[in-house]
Write an enzyme that holds these catalytic residues in place. Sequence first.
Site, PDB file in Angstrom:
ATOM      1  N   ARG A  50     -27.556  13.724  40.698  1.00 30.75           N
ATOM      2  CA  ARG A  50     -26.746  13.706  41.935  1.00 30.75           C
ATOM      3  C   ARG A  50     -26.150  12.316  42.151  1.00 30.75           C
ATOM      4  NH1 ARG A  50     -29.266  12.977  46.674  1.00 30.75           N
ATOM      5  NH2 ARG A  50     -30.871  14.537  46.263  1.00 30.75           N
ATOM      6  N   ASP A 173      -3.152  11.281  48.856  1.00 31.86           N
ATOM      7  CA  ASP A 173      -3.511  12.363  47.937  1.00 31.86           C
ATOM      8  C   ASP A 173      -2.426  12.394  46.868  1.00 31.86           C
ATOM      9  OD1 ASP A 173      -3.728  14.831  46.644  1.00 31.86           O
ATOM     10  OD2 ASP A 173      -4.425  15.884  48.435  1.00 31.86           O
ATOM     11  N   LYS A 198      -6.039  20.199  39.175  1.00 26.44           N
ATOM     12  CA  LYS A 198      -4.623  20.353  38.894  1.00 26.44           C
ATOM     13  C   LYS A 198      -4.259  19.616  37.593  1.00 26.44           C
ATOM     14  CE  LYS A 198      -5.117  22.419  42.801  1.00 26.44           C
ATOM     15  NZ  LYS A 198      -4.835  21.849  44.100  1.00 26.44           N
TER      16      LYS A 198
HETATM   17  C1  LIG Z   1      -5.416  21.799  45.358  1.00 23.23           C
HETATM   18  C2  LIG Z   1      -5.200  20.628  46.212  1.00 23.23           C
HETATM   19  C3  LIG Z   1      -6.240  20.085  46.963  1.00 23.23           C
HETATM   20  C4  LIG Z   1      -7.619  20.701  47.003  1.00 23.23           C
HETATM   21  O1  LIG Z   1      -8.247  20.610  45.769  1.00 23.23           O
HETATM   22  P1  LIG Z   1      -9.352  21.674  45.238  1.00 23.23           P
HETATM   23  O2  LIG Z   1      -9.689  21.136  43.899  1.00 23.23           O
HETATM   24  O3  LIG Z   1      -8.669  23.006  45.209  1.00 23.23           O
HETATM   25  O4  LIG Z   1     -10.469  21.658  46.206  1.00 23.23           O
HETATM   26  C5  LIG Z   1      -5.988  18.950  47.716  1.00 23.23           C
HETATM   27  N1  LIG Z   1      -4.757  18.383  47.728  1.00 23.23           N
HETATM   28  C6  LIG Z   1      -3.729  18.900  47.023  1.00 23.23           C
HETATM   29  C7  LIG Z   1      -2.399  18.220  47.076  1.00 23.23           C
HETATM   30  C8  LIG Z   1      -3.916  20.020  46.250  1.00 23.23           C
HETATM   31  O5  LIG Z   1      -2.882  20.525  45.548  1.00 23.23           O
END
Ligand SMILES: *Cc1c(COP(=O)(O)O)cnc(C)c1O
Length: 380
Positions: A50, A173, A198
């Site tokens: 962890r 992000d 992604k």
């Molecule tokens: C998919 C996504 C998230 C969330 O990520 P997960 O891996 O699905 O929890 C956050 N920000 C953006 C821009 C995303 O495309």
Amino acid sequence: MAYDIETKCIHLEEKEPTCDKSGAISFPIYQTATFAHLGLGKSTGYDYSRLQNPTREQVEKVVANLEGGADAVAFSSGMSAIAAVMELFHPGDHLIVDDDLYGGSVRLFLNISNKNGIEVTSVNLSKESAEPYIKENTKAIFMETPTNPMMNVIDIRKISEAAKKSNLLLIVDNTFLSPYFQNPLKLGADIVIHSGTKYLGGHNDTIAGFVVSGTREIAEKIRFIIKTTGAGLSPFDSWLILRGIKTLAVRMEKAQENALRLALWLKDRPEVVRTIYPGLTDHPGYQIMKKQTRGFGAMLTFEVSSKELVEQILKKVKIIQFAESLGGVETLITYPITQTHADVPPESLAKNGINDRVLRLSVGIENSEDLIGDLEQAFR
Ligand SMILES: *Cc1c(COP(=O)(O)O)cnc(C)c1O
């Protein structure tokens, strides 16, 4: 010598070995929960997975290196990464957030963060300055660029100047462009978030997230949060992301090339009302993109003339899959209003121009003529 980003996807910098002690070219999966100590006060550097695991540590080093961060921490999803960052704040704190964000982030802010006493104000940061919205209890600004799904472009340097003046954290992000095309820390951000699901993973085969800290001080707080709340990425998933990142550069280049082709094709179709891709010279954010990124990415949004046509396209596409998510080798088409943005309040959707005729494409690395052919038959 600092390596170029293409090399960094495959190798760590000189001092750091890319392999473990055995010389394994593919970094091993340390599938263990715990680690033995050789005696009191003696440690291999690992105690319990962890807290840290060698495979997770390796992917964290690679991501920190790609973003130019002091540290990166790998989480079990993008959302758990964002939720961990929200643990930096206290009841009574206020955040300014861009008004066109991933729907899951909006759901987190409006339901969980609000319940925990954290107040958020949404502002269109591609059009407005953050400054008039800064209050005494404002602690941070949270944004994406280009935004999801409307592809608004925000000037990270400009927002970071406002943040620095008022001692706010700037959290970006960076999922949509990946570290291959954009490095927000170098433009003044303090924290970078990725949904590793992604582009970093790149194959639609696992869920992961990252928090990259610009300073040791922030990194220490994030390390304490993951140790305490426990959403670390598993060894096997860490390995999948490591493997995905090795081809990040070639995937991003090919996907971007395809996206521009598709954008130009869509723009000329009579059924398409608008095509939003920041690599088109008439996109309002084109000049800012040229200044702050190395590319335009492979996400594009378009609006068709009717809801009936949306239904027809989603039914008829063959190569292109109708699915949520993005950033993989497969081209995916998404209907934001019922999928990624289903939990965003209707007023916010309307304000951002997200209606029932808007579709989003995550362009993959297939042959571009095949993709165009697929869309053409779906439009017919
Ligand atoms: C998919 C996504 C998230 C969330 O990520 P997960 O891996 O699905 O929890 C956050 N920000 C953006 C821009 C995303 O495309």
